[in-house]
Design an enzyme around this catalytic site. Structure first.
Site, PDB file in Angstrom:
ATOM      1  N   HIS A 131     -10.657   2.584  -0.844  1.00  0.00           N
ATOM      2  CA  HIS A 131     -10.816   2.106   0.526  1.00  0.00           C
ATOM      3  C   HIS A 131     -11.597   0.798   0.469  1.00  0.00           C
ATOM      4  O   HIS A 131     -12.651   0.652   1.065  1.00  0.00           O
ATOM      5  CB  HIS A 131     -11.496   3.157   1.407  1.00  0.00           C
ATOM      6  CG  HIS A 131     -10.713   3.449   2.644  1.00  0.00           C
ATOM      7  ND1 HIS A 131     -11.268   3.882   3.810  1.00  0.00           N
ATOM      8  CD2 HIS A 131      -9.385   3.354   2.896  1.00  0.00           C
ATOM      9  CE1 HIS A 131     -10.327   4.050   4.723  1.00  0.00           C
ATOM     10  NE2 HIS A 131      -9.179   3.744   4.181  1.00  0.00           N
TER      11      HIS A 131
ATOM     12  N   HIS B 158       0.818  -1.206   0.000  1.00  0.00           N
ATOM     13  CA  HIS B 158       0.000   0.000   0.000  1.00  0.00           C
ATOM     14  C   HIS B 158       0.856   1.263   0.000  1.00  0.00           C
ATOM     15  O   HIS B 158       0.553   2.231  -0.684  1.00  0.00           O
ATOM     16  CB  HIS B 158      -0.906  -0.034   1.235  1.00  0.00           C
ATOM     17  CG  HIS B 158      -1.996   0.982   1.212  1.00  0.00           C
ATOM     18  ND1 HIS B 158      -3.145   0.812   0.496  1.00  0.00           N
ATOM     19  CD2 HIS B 158      -2.106   2.187   1.824  1.00  0.00           C
ATOM     20  CE1 HIS B 158      -3.928   1.864   0.664  1.00  0.00           C
ATOM     21  NE2 HIS B 158      -3.323   2.710   1.460  1.00  0.00           N
TER      22      HIS B 158
END
Lengths: 230, 722
Positions: free
Chosen positions: B92, B46
């Protein structure tokens, strides 16, 4: 006409309101942070929409207890005009300046859409640029706009002719289908007995420019531009 | 927290044996627990983009109007009038499956911070959502929560949500995608960056207090889901849009002064990534004393404070002589303001807590020696040709079925929960035009904004699918009259350690890059979300594109609504391409064949022609032809304008529902003039019908009333959710 917009933390439609007031009055309203809101010399005070203090308690409940409310009450007591829109309306009911309460929308969802409002009386400082019975369009954007009061209060509001606006069809029929949030007796906006305080849920300030889809809300601000505290 | 630091713990933190070896080499000793935490989040997929970086570098990122491309918190483009648009899209996904409301809400909050941290006032939010099969109860729960979460955050913070897209497919059953985009406006000469400078300058923390929420969120976002995903709920953050609103106002107020040297929001990996990135970019060291960190809970350890992903927090480096002025601004807004450290000349990040050095890591190798993988790729085999497909139901039934299917049904149920008018600048609200149009307060200029991707195309042919996503965004902006300027990309893919998935990624990038070059439509920001699979079931490859364009005069924007008397003109070639079309899936029950080919030269020519016609004032309404093909496009224009259409062409199902690219339907008053102009421009154009009456009429078919079409189109969401 001198206008001021009181901004509590979490209020978020203050710029929309300033744009609409500026368009009608030709001058920018005073932007008043709640901690230092000096209302001296103002003809009109506006509490705009938003989520004051996050609305984490009941909508408007925290702002209604704020020190700035003392100055707002004094403004009303000396004959000043006061407009509360959306969260501003919720704050005025929580502060006891207008009767009733705003509950969760009947469908329990936030509603952002255009509604139609029927003008119930056109002889007030807020509504005198509309005709009685006229229907105008306004965006609404709220999760808690379902007006509620006990039957006695509702009867008194109607008896004293203090209902300013009702949700209606485009043709002016006051029907359950036009009442998106489930408000008691389709009430969208009410007045104080002095006719100097008005609260409403929808946002006429977001419909004052043809580019944004119409100018249905503009007469409200044109009326305010002409008012003067006697 | 006296846990033994070793390879087993490193594995638990998501570091491979090789990566842990690299940590040992950099440190020259066994790292402390906190240090291991810092390495693990900074080197997570990430935060480090370790699988995707080699491919992302191949995307075109430059144009004369690009001020800042990828590498900053968000992309920045010059939009004229001395203004810059600052924008980015971010995913998300994992949190939104575990806890839909909070996952989606904090997704919105995070992307807002990426934008206002650069000095821009957010003026619009959009989103790109993919959900699983609507027949599953879990899908309903996720859709409800995600929509409430996006609305709950955006409505409260006071930024209009003006556009987006939603698809359904069983491949997202265990892994929905929630991609949120924010667009902000700044003075083009006052863009704030994150590179720290000035040894000894104070490092200041503002915003919410730090709690134990979201610890290892970045690591969680870097692995696939198994059955235990429910147990990961504590890694999901909780948002507070009220504080975000205060933070926006306080930061913008401070940004109007000369106090800020550098600023960075605390997003994924919280204080760790913000402090490491600010110091790293500025080639300085940084020392933090966590005793001064505003804390929401007691007895927090250094490890917890460094890895917390508590929301609504920012880190700034200030001019020392402006520190007290800044403190007063944050006091006005009732926000925490704490000096938690200073910049040093050591080149290290040093973290102290209760007088103990809990971490001391050299910054250069932490960044430079971060893992970078050239993962093996395998090409997706080209799908076999479709061949002829008979029409089993006829045009009328097909049209009504398609209008009612989840991928084409009216999204009003969703939009109606998002405040789209706040700000008073929304010229075209959701659904009114191919792109949302938001005027710039005090200017005549407007932005045209859209999000786009067709995942079923990407699955069948990732290169063509990637190309189509960019082209579709360009086309949607063009169809409003906007000049497309730049895109942000949100690359959602499954497990990159599988060669076929990495192959999808590489191919999608190739296709996107080709489209970006052909259309002068560079990538200026983006986000990568990998490991989107649950129990081995990968999502469809989904390179979601957020497009931004500009109109010099908002009044020139056109929408989809037609009016009686106008003539409909089709721009572009129609061959009748049914491969991977919605008609094929919804009517014939097949998901095969190659997706429609794209001729980038024709795209550009057709689009430039359409935009020119709109800006000349000749066009009353415009809609591009995409999902569902020509008849769906016409029906959508009819519904938008509440005006019927008499179509004068005869064609089969492939003609009316094929998804050939590069097409638009224009509604004009003077069709003859449009055809002359098209011929002059070398653009295929044909009159297809007239706007009139209250129904859709086609030769040889029973008329379809607008009432019937609207009922079909409006049915899906309310019937499903209410």
């Amino acid at each position: 006409m001198k206008a001021g917009i009181v901004v509590f933390p979490g209020i978020n439609r203050e710029r929309d309101m300033a744009i609409a007031l500026h368009a009608s009055t030709g001058r920018a309203p005073a932007m008043l942070w709640h901690k230092d809101a000096d209302l001296t010399g103002l003809d009109l005070v506006v509490i705009p929409g938003g989520f004051s203090y996050g609305d984490y308690l009941r909508c408007g409940a925290m702002a209604a207890q704020s020190p700035a409310m003392a100055a707002i009450r004094a403004h009303v007591a000396r004959g000043g005009y006061l407009l509360g829109v959306c969260n501003g309306f919720q704050i005025l009911t929580e502060a006891g300046l207008l009767p009733g309460a705003l509950l969760r929308n009947a469908g329990l969802r936030f509603l952002s859409m255009d509604c139609h409002l029927r003008v119930e009386r056109a002889d007030t400082a807020f509504t005198n640029r509309y005709r009685a019975g006229e229907v105008f369009r306004a965006p609404m954007a709220h999760g808690d706009g379902n007006y509620f009061a006990d039957d006695a209060t509702l009867d008194r509001l109607e008896g004293e002719n203090l209902v300013a606006l009702r949700y209606a069809t485009a043709e002016g029929a006051v029907t359950p289908d036009a009442n998106f949030n489930g408000a008691a007796r389709n009430i969208a906006g009410i007045l104080s007995p002095s006719l100097r305080v008005m609260g409403l849920m929808p946002h006429p300030e977001d419909l004052v420019d043809p580019l944004m889809g119409g100018t249905d809300g503009k007469p409200l601000f044109d009326a305010l531009a002409a008012l003067e505290v006697a | 927290m006296a846990q033994q630091v070793n390879q087993a713990l490193a594995k638990q933190f998501g570091l491979s044996a090789d990566e842990y070896g690299r940590v040992l080499a950099i440190m020259g000793r066994t790292p402390s627990f906190t240090e291991l935490g810092v390495f693990s989040v900074m080197w997570s997929e990430h935060c480090s983009y370790k699988s995707s970086r080699v491919w992302l570098k191949t995307l075109p990122t430059k144009a004369p109007w690009v001020i800042h491309g990828p590498g900053e918190n968000a992309g920045v483009v010059d939009i004229g009038d001395g203004l810059a648009a600052v924008f980015k899209m971010e995913s998300h996904n994992h949190p939104s499956f575990i806890e839909p409301y909070s996952g989606a809400a904090t997704g919105v909050g995070g992307i807002l911070r990426d934008v206002f941290t650069m000095g821009a006032r957010p003026v619009a939010n959009l989103n790109a959502l993919r959900f699983g099969d609507p027949k599953l109860a879990v899908t309903k729960r996720v859709v409800d929560g995600v929509v409430r979460g996006i609305g709950g955050y955006g409505n409260c913070v006071g930024v209009p949500t003006v556009g987006g897209e939603v698809n359904f497919h069983p491949a997202y059953n265990g892994n929905p995608l929630v991609n949120a985009m924010t667009v902000g406006i700044a003075d083009r000469n006052k863009i704030f960056l994150s590179a720290a400078a000035g040894i000894g300058n104070p490092v200041v923390y503002v915003g919410s207090k730090t709690g134990r929420d979201g610890i290892h969120g970045a690591t969680m976002a870097s692995t696939s889901f198994e059955k235990d995903s429910e147990e990961k709920r504590p890694t999901v953050q909780i948002g507070d849009p009220f504080v975000e609103k205060l933070l926006i106002e306080a930061c913008l107020e401070l940004m109007a002064t000369d106090a800020i040297i550098a600023i960075q929001d605390m997003g994924a990996a919280g204080l760790t990534s913000s402090s490491v990135e600010m110091a790293g970019k500025g080639d300085v060291g940084i020392e933090l004393d966590l005793d001064h960190l505003p804390q929401r809970e007691t007895e927090m350890t250094a490890y917890e404070m460094m890895l917390s992903e508590s929301q609504e927090r920012m880190l700034m480096v200030l001019r020392p002589d402006r520190q007290e002025m800044a403190r007063a601004i944050f006091a006005k807004w009732d926000l925490d303001f704490a000096v938690i450290g200073q910049l040093t000349d050591t080149g290290h990040i040093v973290v102290k807590h209760k007088g103990v050095v809990e971490a001391d890591i050299p910054l250069a190798p932490l960044a430079d020696q971060a893992p970078l993988y050239h993962r093996p790729t395998s090409e997706t085999p080209k799908p076999a040709a479709l061949g002829a497909v008979a029409d089993p139901v006829g045009l009328r039934t097909a049209l009504l079925t398609l209008l009612a299917c989840p991928d084409l049904a009216s999204r009003a149920w969703i939009w109606d929960q998002y405040d789209s008018t706040i700000g008073g600048q929304t010229v075209k609200r959701p659904g009114a035009a191919d792109a949302a149009i938001v005027r710039l307060d005090g200017h005549t200029r407007a932005l045209a904004l859209t999000t786009d991707c067709t995942p079923r195309y990407c699955q069948a042919d990732p290169e063509l699918g990637g190309m189509q996503a960019v082209v579709e965004a360009w086309r949607n902006i063009t169809a409003t009259g906007g000049k497309p300027l730049a895109i942000t990309d949100n690359m959602n893919f499954a497990n990159p350690e599988k060669p076929e998935i990495m192959g999808q990624f590489a191919a999608a990038i190739r296709g996107m890059a080709a489209a970006c070059v052909a259309l002068d439509f560079p990538v200026v920001s983006g986000n990568v979300s990998l490991y989107n699979e649950t129990e081995g079931q990968p999502i469809l490859p989904t390179p979601a594109i957020g497009g931004l364009g500009v109109l010099e005069d908002a009044a020139q924007a056109v929408g989809q609504a037609i009016a009686p008397g106008q003539t409909l003109v089709l721009i572009g070639e129609t061959a009748g391409w049914l491969g991977q079309s919605l008609w094929l899936r919804e009517i014939a029950g097949r998901e095969d064949g190659p997706p429609p080919p794209i001729d980038l030269t024709a795209e550009r020519r057709n689009g430039d022609f359409v935009r020119g016609q709109i800006l000349s004032g000749a066009v009353r309404a415009c809609h591009d032809v995409s999902d569902g093909g020509l008849l769906i496009a016409v029906a959508e224009m009819a519904l938008a304008g509440n005006t019927g259409v008499a179509l004068n062409l005869t064609g089969d199902h492939a003609f009316w529902f094929g998804e050939d690219q590069g097409r638009y339907v224009l509604a004009v008053d003077n069709a003859a003039a449009t055809l002359v102009a098209a011929t002059a421009a070398g653009v295929p154009a044909a009159i297809i019908g007239t706007a009139q009456g209250q129904g859709l009429t086609l030769p040889g078919i029973d008329p379809i009333s607008l009432t019937e079409a609207r009922a079909a189109n409006d049915r899906f969401f309310p019937a499903w959710m209410n």
